[in-house]
Design a protein around this motif. Structure first.
Motif, mmCIF file in Angstrom:
data_model
loop_
_atom_site.group_PDB
_atom_site.id
_atom_site.type_symbol
_atom_site.label_atom_id
_atom_site.label_comp_id
_atom_site.label_asym_id
_atom_site.label_seq_id
_atom_site.Cartn_x
_atom_site.Cartn_y
_atom_site.Cartn_z
ATOM 1 N N VAL A 157 -6.382 13.917 2.635
ATOM 2 C CA VAL A 157 -5.601 12.693 2.490
ATOM 3 C C VAL A 157 -4.311 13.108 1.800
ATOM 4 O O VAL A 157 -4.331 13.544 0.643
ATOM 5 C CB VAL A 157 -6.338 11.634 1.648
ATOM 6 C CG1 VAL A 157 -5.463 10.395 1.464
ATOM 7 C CG2 VAL A 157 -7.679 11.269 2.269
ATOM 8 N N ASN A 158 -3.192 13.004 2.516
ATOM 9 C CA ASN A 158 -1.874 13.367 1.990
ATOM 10 C C ASN A 158 -1.121 12.086 1.678
ATOM 11 O O ASN A 158 -0.724 11.349 2.595
ATOM 12 C CB ASN A 158 -1.107 14.175 3.034
ATOM 13 C CG ASN A 158 -1.822 15.455 3.415
ATOM 14 O OD1 ASN A 158 -1.715 16.454 2.733
ATOM 15 N ND2 ASN A 158 -2.571 15.416 4.517
ATOM 16 N N THR A 216 0.831 -1.199 0.000
ATOM 17 C CA THR A 216 0.000 0.000 0.000
ATOM 18 C C THR A 216 0.867 1.251 0.000
ATOM 19 O O THR A 216 2.038 1.210 0.354
ATOM 20 C CB THR A 216 -0.897 0.069 1.259
ATOM 21 O OG1 THR A 216 -0.076 0.217 2.413
ATOM 22 C CG2 THR A 216 -1.759 -1.164 1.397
ATOM 23 N N GLY A 217 0.251 2.342 -0.358
ATOM 24 C CA GLY A 217 0.868 3.641 -0.158
ATOM 25 C C GLY A 217 0.698 4.032 1.299
ATOM 26 O O GLY A 217 -0.021 3.376 2.056
ATOM 27 N N VAL A 218 1.359 5.086 1.696
ATOM 28 C CA VAL A 218 1.268 5.584 3.068
ATOM 29 C C VAL A 218 0.720 7.005 3.004
ATOM 30 O O VAL A 218 1.192 7.819 2.208
ATOM 31 C CB VAL A 218 2.646 5.567 3.767
ATOM 32 C CG1 VAL A 218 2.533 6.074 5.191
ATOM 33 C CG2 VAL A 218 3.248 4.165 3.729
ATOM 34 N N ALA A 221 3.849 16.591 -0.105
ATOM 35 C CA ALA A 221 3.166 15.313 -0.338
ATOM 36 C C ALA A 221 3.123 15.019 -1.836
ATOM 37 O O ALA A 221 3.079 15.931 -2.671
ATOM 38 C CB ALA A 221 1.751 15.344 0.233
ATOM 39 N N LEU A 222 3.142 13.748 -2.166
ATOM 40 C CA LEU A 222 3.056 13.309 -3.552
ATOM 41 C C LEU A 222 1.735 13.779 -4.168
ATOM 42 O O LEU A 222 1.692 14.321 -5.264
ATOM 43 C CB LEU A 222 3.160 11.786 -3.600
ATOM 44 C CG LEU A 222 3.152 11.101 -4.941
ATOM 45 C CD1 LEU A 222 4.401 11.436 -5.718
ATOM 46 C CD2 LEU A 222 3.056 9.601 -4.741
ATOM 47 N N THR A 223 0.650 13.571 -3.430
ATOM 48 C CA THR A 223 -0.687 14.010 -3.819
ATOM 49 C C THR A 223 -1.451 14.354 -2.557
ATOM 50 O O THR A 223 -1.300 13.676 -1.536
ATOM 51 C CB THR A 223 -1.444 12.903 -4.585
ATOM 52 O OG1 THR A 223 -0.707 12.550 -5.755
ATOM 53 C CG2 THR A 223 -2.827 13.338 -4.990
ATOM 54 N N MET A 272 -7.427 19.271 -5.136
ATOM 55 C CA MET A 272 -6.405 18.249 -5.307
ATOM 56 C C MET A 272 -5.096 18.914 -5.714
ATOM 57 O O MET A 272 -5.100 19.876 -6.473
ATOM 58 C CB MET A 272 -6.875 17.273 -6.382
ATOM 59 C CG MET A 272 -5.969 16.115 -6.639
ATOM 60 S SD MET A 272 -6.675 14.978 -7.852
ATOM 61 C CE MET A 272 -6.490 15.935 -9.342
ATOM 62 N N ASP A 273 -3.996 18.399 -5.199
ATOM 63 C CA ASP A 273 -2.662 18.851 -5.586
ATOM 64 C C ASP A 273 -1.865 17.593 -5.901
ATOM 65 O O ASP A 273 -1.830 16.663 -5.088
ATOM 66 C CB ASP A 273 -2.019 19.637 -4.440
ATOM 67 C CG ASP A 273 -0.693 20.262 -4.829
ATOM 68 O OD1 ASP A 273 -0.461 20.476 -6.033
ATOM 69 O OD2 ASP A 273 0.113 20.529 -3.922
#
Length: 158
Positions: free
Chosen positions: A71-72, A17-19, A111-113, A138-139
């Motif tokens: 959600v980062n 999973t991602g974190v 953060a990535l997203t 969203m970023d």
């Protein structure tokens, strides 16, 4: 069939999973964050995502009162943030780690997203609460490497 909880958890851990760090700042609370790896997309139209929170989490009351959250999705160079915000009783965000997003929720720098969300619904999920959010901002930083977790360890994608 009866499942051994430890064996079940170990088997689930095989899924890479991602974190993420979920951040919020409801009225009466300092901006705070909590590390999770229970994040998933739900719908494209409307744009919905979900994550889950243990019923006995010290952050449950604050998330229940929060109308927005972020959600980062962490980048590979943010392992220190994952470890920092996974500590019990230590969830206050450090000023240098975040900015306030357009939704009013804290957004982690680097953060990535980041998905800024309005709380859509909470659902019973056994020993967890499933939190669904409608993405309103969203970023995204394409090309960066994500922080990933599998079998109880951080991993690298190659």
């Amino acid at each position: 069939m009866s499942l051994d909880p430890r064996q079940f958890r170990n088997a689930l851990g095989q899924f890479t999973t991602g974190v993420c760090v979920i951040t919020a700042s409801p009225a009466g609370y300092k901006p705070f964050g909590m590390t999770v790896n229970s994040f998933a997309s739900v719908s494209l139209d409307p744009a919905l995502v979900l994550w889950s929170l243990r019923n006995d989490s010290e952050c449950l009351d604050a998330f229940n009162k929060s109308k927005t959250f972020t959600v980062n999705v962490l980048a590979s160079d943010q392992l220190d943030l994952s470890n920092l915000y996974s500590k019990k009783s230590d969830h206050d965000l450090r000023d240098e780690h975040f900015r306030i997003g357009k939704s009013g929720a804290p957004v982690l720098r680097g953060a990535l997203t980041s998905f800024e969300c309005e709380t859509w619904a909470h659902y019973d999920g056994g020993d967890h609460i499933i939190v669904v959010g409608k993405v309103i901002e969203m970023d995204n930083k394409p090309g960066a490497k994500p922080l990933v977790f599998q079998a109880g360890q951080y991993r690298e994608l190659r």
